[in-house]
Design a protein around this motif. Structure first.
Motif, PDB file in Angstrom:
ATOM      1  N   ASP A  66    -102.100   9.375 -10.314  1.00  0.00           N
ATOM      2  CA  ASP A  66    -100.742   9.891 -10.130  1.00  0.00           C
ATOM      3  C   ASP A  66     -99.690   8.779 -10.112  1.00  0.00           C
ATOM      4  O   ASP A  66     -98.558   8.990 -10.552  1.00  0.00           O
ATOM      5  CB  ASP A  66    -100.653  10.751  -8.878  1.00  0.00           C
ATOM      6  N   HIS A  95     -91.214  16.522  -4.231  1.00  0.00           N
ATOM      7  CA  HIS A  95     -92.120  17.637  -3.994  1.00  0.00           C
ATOM      8  C   HIS A  95     -92.953  17.984  -5.231  1.00  0.00           C
ATOM      9  O   HIS A  95     -93.804  18.863  -5.165  1.00  0.00           O
ATOM     10  CB  HIS A  95     -91.345  18.854  -3.498  1.00  0.00           C
ATOM     11  N   HIS A  96     -92.692  17.304  -6.335  1.00  0.00           N
ATOM     12  CA  HIS A  96     -93.540  17.511  -7.515  1.00  0.00           C
ATOM     13  C   HIS A  96     -94.936  17.009  -7.152  1.00  0.00           C
ATOM     14  O   HIS A  96     -95.075  15.917  -6.600  1.00  0.00           O
ATOM     15  CB  HIS A  96     -92.990  16.737  -8.717  1.00  0.00           C
ATOM     16  N   PRO A  97     -95.966  17.762  -7.437  1.00  0.00           N
ATOM     17  CA  PRO A  97     -97.303  17.392  -6.971  1.00  0.00           C
ATOM     18  C   PRO A  97     -97.844  16.069  -7.505  1.00  0.00           C
ATOM     19  O   PRO A  97     -98.764  15.506  -6.922  1.00  0.00           O
ATOM     20  CB  PRO A  97     -98.189  18.558  -7.419  1.00  0.00           C
ATOM     21  N   ARG A  98     -97.281  15.524  -8.565  1.00  0.00           N
ATOM     22  CA  ARG A  98     -97.811  14.272  -9.119  1.00  0.00           C
ATOM     23  C   ARG A  98     -96.948  13.058  -8.824  1.00  0.00           C
ATOM     24  O   ARG A  98     -97.380  11.935  -9.088  1.00  0.00           O
ATOM     25  CB  ARG A  98     -97.988  14.420 -10.630  1.00  0.00           C
TER      26      ARG A  98
END
Length: 145
Positions: A66, A95-98
């Motif tokens: 990531d 807050h984007h998961p990556r």
């Protein structure tokens, strides 16, 4: 036949260069004194090469991937993201998961062009950054600030 308005040329890190970068990070991490997970992506954020030393648990492996993705997606080192997410106009991106806002991720830049991403995890953020910078420099890639 496609014309120039329908396509753009792209350049990507080669498999050989990606593997060499992984090895250079491993060597730097050994010298610094920590086990390491290292990921190299192409310019689209897709994994090109990966390695995790035996003493590194699974979470740093995911974080390395990531970090490489974040660095290439935004064409900037991951350690600058702490300042970025302090800005309320940009903060929602955290807050984007990556997206990873921790040092150790760098775009791989050659002759001014981003050809991939590098993610290093397993040590402290400072150790991760140091190993990444040493590897990039050793192979002749630009070390972004």
């Amino acid at each position: 036949m496609a014309d120039d308005r329908q396509t753009i040329p792209t350049t990507s890190i080669s498999r050989a260069a990606a593997v060499a970068l992984v090895e250079a990070v491993r060597e730097a991490a050994r010298g610094i004194g920590f086990g390491v997970a290292v990921a190299v992506t192409d310019p689209g954020g897709h994994l090109r090469a990966f390695e995790r030393t035996d003493d590194v648990p699974f979470l740093p492996a995911e974080v390395a991937v990531d970090k490489a993705w974040t660095a290439v997606a935004f064409r900037t080192p991951t350690h600058v993201w702490n300042d970025y997410v302090a800005d309320p106009r940009i903060a929602p991106l955290q807050h984007h998961p990556r997206v990873v806002a921790v040092g150790g991720g760098y775009p791989v830049v050659l002759d001014g062009e981003v050809i991939g991403g590098l993610g290093v995890s397993g040590g402290t953020y400072a150790q991760d950054q140091e190993a990444a910078e040493a590897a990039l420099a050793a192979l002749g890639f630009t070390v972004p600030a």
